[in-house]
Design a protein around this motif. Sequence first.
Motif, PDB file in Angstrom:
ATOM      1  N   UNK A 111      63.161 -45.482  19.253  1.00  0.00           N
ATOM      2  CA  UNK A 111      63.447 -46.904  19.445  1.00  0.00           C
ATOM      3  C   UNK A 111      62.634 -47.510  20.586  1.00  0.00           C
ATOM      4  N   UNK A 112      62.118 -46.672  21.466  1.00  0.00           N
ATOM      5  CA  UNK A 112      61.340 -47.175  22.609  1.00  0.00           C
ATOM      6  C   UNK A 112      59.850 -47.307  22.292  1.00  0.00           C
ATOM      7  N   UNK A 113      59.435 -46.872  21.101  1.00  0.00           N
ATOM      8  CA  UNK A 113      58.014 -46.861  20.749  1.00  0.00           C
ATOM      9  C   UNK A 113      57.622 -48.125  19.987  1.00  0.00           C
ATOM     10  N   UNK A 114      56.370 -48.508  20.146  1.00  0.00           N
ATOM     11  CA  UNK A 114      55.788 -49.572  19.341  1.00  0.00           C
ATOM     12  C   UNK A 114      54.920 -48.899  18.283  1.00  0.00           C
ATOM     13  N   UNK A 115      55.335 -48.916  17.012  1.00  0.00           N
ATOM     14  CA  UNK A 115      54.581 -48.173  15.995  1.00  0.00           C
ATOM     15  C   UNK A 115      53.133 -48.623  15.843  1.00  0.00           C
ATOM     16  N   UNK A 120      48.012 -45.918  21.835  1.00  0.00           N
ATOM     17  CA  UNK A 120      47.564 -46.538  23.086  1.00  0.00           C
ATOM     18  C   UNK A 120      48.692 -46.541  24.115  1.00  0.00           C
ATOM     19  N   UNK A 121      49.704 -47.370  23.895  1.00  0.00           N
ATOM     20  CA  UNK A 121      50.799 -47.449  24.859  1.00  0.00           C
ATOM     21  C   UNK A 121      51.655 -46.186  24.871  1.00  0.00           C
ATOM     22  N   UNK A 122      51.750 -45.505  23.740  1.00  0.00           N
ATOM     23  CA  UNK A 122      52.659 -44.354  23.623  1.00  0.00           C
ATOM     24  C   UNK A 122      51.922 -43.057  23.326  1.00  0.00           C
ATOM     25  N   UNK A 123      50.701 -42.932  23.800  1.00  0.00           N
ATOM     26  CA  UNK A 123      49.894 -41.760  23.439  1.00  0.00           C
ATOM     27  C   UNK A 123      50.431 -40.454  24.021  1.00  0.00           C
ATOM     28  N   UNK A 128      52.883 -38.263  18.978  1.00  0.00           N
ATOM     29  CA  UNK A 128      51.423 -38.156  18.970  1.00  0.00           C
ATOM     30  C   UNK A 128      50.977 -36.747  19.328  1.00  0.00           C
ATOM     31  N   UNK A 129      51.657 -36.142  20.280  1.00  0.00           N
ATOM     32  CA  UNK A 129      51.217 -34.858  20.822  1.00  0.00           C
ATOM     33  C   UNK A 129      51.560 -33.661  19.928  1.00  0.00           C
TER      34      UNK A 129
END
Length: 276
Positions: A111-115, A120-123, A128-129
């Motif tokens: 819920x805290x991520x921007x899909x 970029x913002x959530x890399x 992602x990892x």
Amino acid sequence: SGIDSIPMQKAAAQLFGIFVVTRPDYIKRGSNLADLMALTVKAINKYVPFDDNSEWELLYFNLVCVEKVNKEFPSLVGGNYDLWGAQIKLLAFPHPWVMQISSRIINSHLASLDPEKLLHQNRDSFVVKIPGSLYDMSRNLCRQLDFDDIHYVETIATLAIKNIVCLFQAMKHHPDLCYTTDQNGPDREEIGDNDNFEKISKDPCRWIMARLSNMAKPKGNRRRESIFKCFAALCASCAPHYLTPYLELIIDPIDRAIREASNSLRPEEVESSPFV
């Protein structure tokens, strides 16, 4: 006895959770928090992989600790990829309490991520990892909705729907994050009998819609209701053009349910039914 005693381990896990909430000053002192989290993650990883739900209570109490730490100190949990890897697997744990809290912890992160800006913002996010995590989470969440009516738990179904909506949007923007290089797509049995297997396997959003559509075809009012709610949540949360390619997959099980319901009605009931 001693540190190997299950009751003592349960009590220690509960005490850790209490300290996180009531004495954050003590928990943050020195390496207390990092040391306690390392022990908690180690305890959780003992249950992965799992064959049954034995000793689920100790696992549950440790997950409660993780949830509290994630709420109070999210930066400490966010980069612990071993923990998130275990959380993904525990979405399929056979006990509903463990399934529910794992889903809740996952949801707090998704819920805290921007899909759209995931790379970029959530890399640094585990999404992602950890290669293939989008697919693994979606597969396990679909399993949460694929239940017999007798095993229906509303909270689990609701959380699964929320998480699937988040994952669908992430898959739409970043399909290359869905599978590992070894996976190359879902297994045929997860899609069912479908002539478009190659097309579905290359489009993760089509895969999850096909999976949900196939799950809603067999009779089961609670399961069908949950999947139809998932379709409704996707329609309410996503841009219309995201779902246009999958309308047939959405409509087919709904049409089937309506026709089955109408066939089970007596002639006088058919005329007054809102579904016919």
